[in-house]
Write an enzyme that holds these catalytic residues in place. Structure first.
Site, PDB file in Angstrom:
ATOM      1  N   HIS A 158       1.058  -1.852   0.152  1.00  0.00           N
ATOM      2  CA  HIS A 158       0.185   0.112   0.086  1.00  0.00           C
ATOM      3  C   HIS A 158       0.895   1.073   0.122  1.00  0.00           C
ATOM      4  O   HIS A 158       2.309   0.996   0.374  1.00  0.00           O
ATOM      5  CB  HIS A 158      -1.042   0.020   1.562  1.00  0.00           C
ATOM      6  CG  HIS A 158      -1.828  -1.102   1.544  1.00  0.00           C
ATOM      7  ND1 HIS A 158      -2.078  -2.249   1.501  1.00  0.00           N
ATOM      8  CD2 HIS A 158      -3.256  -0.525   0.836  1.00  0.00           C
ATOM      9  CE1 HIS A 158      -3.037  -2.674   1.345  1.00  0.00           C
ATOM     10  NE2 HIS A 158      -3.973  -1.647   0.894  1.00  0.00           N
ATOM     11  N   LYS A 162      -0.553   4.462   4.362  1.00  0.00           N
ATOM     12  CA  LYS A 162      -1.461   3.669   5.555  1.00  0.00           C
ATOM     13  C   LYS A 162      -0.795   3.528   6.994  1.00  0.00           C
ATOM     14  O   LYS A 162       0.280   3.465   7.110  1.00  0.00           O
ATOM     15  CB  LYS A 162      -1.431   2.530   4.367  1.00  0.00           C
ATOM     16  CG  LYS A 162      -2.361   1.562   5.221  1.00  0.00           C
ATOM     17  CD  LYS A 162      -2.387  -0.141   4.424  1.00  0.00           C
ATOM     18  CE  LYS A 162      -4.177  -0.709   5.003  1.00  0.00           C
ATOM     19  NZ  LYS A 162      -5.256   0.102   5.397  1.00  0.00           N
TER      20      LYS A 162
END
Ligand SMILES: NC(=O)C1=CN([C@@H]2O[C@H](COP(=O)(O)OP(=O)(O)OC[C@H]3O[C@@H](n4cnc5c(N)ncnc54)[C@H](OP(=O)(O)O)[C@@H]3O)[C@@H](O)[C@H]2O)C=CC1
Ligand SMILES: O=C(O)C1=N[C@H](C(=O)O)C[C@H](O)C1
Length: 269
Positions: A158, A162
């Protein structure tokens, strides 16, 4: 039938803005409220203008209770502490609450389950059709390929912003694999490896999390045998897939009896 009125909480966030644009573009739903926390620099701005779709006459507010009282449902991609608070308000208002927030602890999940006595809650670590279909395939593969022959590892990547790991999706896919193997994920998951780990314990499900750049979300479930590997992957290219799933979940939940549901319930998978 009249349109379903939705409140977007965390309206200025990455998902919040995509949700505003998606609701605005879809039939059968409209934005009736947009919430950010007290002190946010976005309070008072028009939600549509912030999301780049022009003025929709919905000012961003820090008063979720008043917004929920006038709504049919809530789209919530925020943070665990906020989501618990919103679940309580959704229960008071007896409306649908779609929860995409990840990183909830078992204690948070217990509070959400309690709110689901009065609110119709759909919660999923991933609202996309692709990931939920993948979870069905993973469950079947894990059932067919036993722990003595195939090891299961889940890798995700990600964007650099995040804050939780493993991702909600990785855990959802891990739960699907555990369900296929008829084991409890909490007892068999390996979240971290570092230093002299010893050999791999048979039957465990391993997780690895990568973070960097602007990656929307990539997940691979690897079933590693001797001499062969099966790799099942999902690559998210655009956050709209999550937003469309969330709106679909809200429409599905509208008028349904209170309870805690998953995206697999919504999609009939
Ligand atoms: N299930 C799924 O399909 C998906 C889930 N997600 C999950 O959604 C969540 C949000 O992701 P993302 O949009 O990238 O994150 P962002 O940080 O960009 O957005 C979260 C927003 O929520 C706001 N917020 C936090 N607490 C409150 C509060 N108490 N009241 C009102 N607003 C609040 C934040 O404000 P502030 O900045 O002031 O804290 C921010 O604007 C994460 O948990 C992520 O993992 C993401 C994509 C898909
Ligand atoms: O934080 C994100 O961005 C995402 N979070 C969800 C997760 O934790 O799996 C879903 C998606 O992968 C994007």
């Amino acid at each position: 039938m009249s349109e379903m009125g939705l409140v977007v909480v965390g309206a200025a966030g990455r998902m919040g803005q995509v949700l505003l644009r998606t609701v605005h573009s879809m039939a059968g739903v409209r934005v009736v409220g947009a919430i950010e926390r007290a002190g946010s620099p976005h309070l008072g701005k028009d939600a549509g203008e912030l999301a780049g779709i022009g003025i929709i006459n919905v000012p961003i507010s820090d008063d979720p209770l008043s917004a929920f009282a006038k709504a049919d449902g809530v789209l919530d991609f925020t943070a665990p502490a906020a989501t618990i608070e919103f679940a309580g308000y959704a229960a008071q208002a007896r409306i649908a609450h779609v929860i995409g927030t990840t990183g909830c602890s078992p204690d948070d999940d217990a509070k959400i389950a309690a709110a689901a006595r009065h609110a119709t809650i759909v919660k999923s670590g991933n609202m996309s059709l692709g990931v939920n279909l993948l979870s069905v395939l993973v469950e079947k593969a894990a059932q067919a390929l036993g722990p003595d022959d195939f090891d299961i590892e889940i890798v995700e990547m990600h964007h650099r912003h995040k804050v939780d790991a493993p991702s909600g999706t990785a855990l959802l896919l891990g739960e699907a694999a555990a369900e296929g193997r008829k084991i409890a994920l909490a007892e068999k998951s390996v979240r971290v490896r570092d230093g002299h780990t010893g050999v791999r314990e048979t039957g465990t499900i391993g997780f690895a999390a990568l973070r960097g750049g602007s990656v929307v979300g990539e997940h691979s479930v690897i079933l590693a045998g001797t001499g062969e590997r099966i790799v099942m992957s999902h690559l998210a290219e655009d956050r709209t897939i999550f937003a469309r799933g969330a709106v679909k979940a809200a429409l599905w939940a509208h008028g349904r009896k209170p309870g805690l549901y998953s995206m697999r319930d919504v999609l009939g998978l």
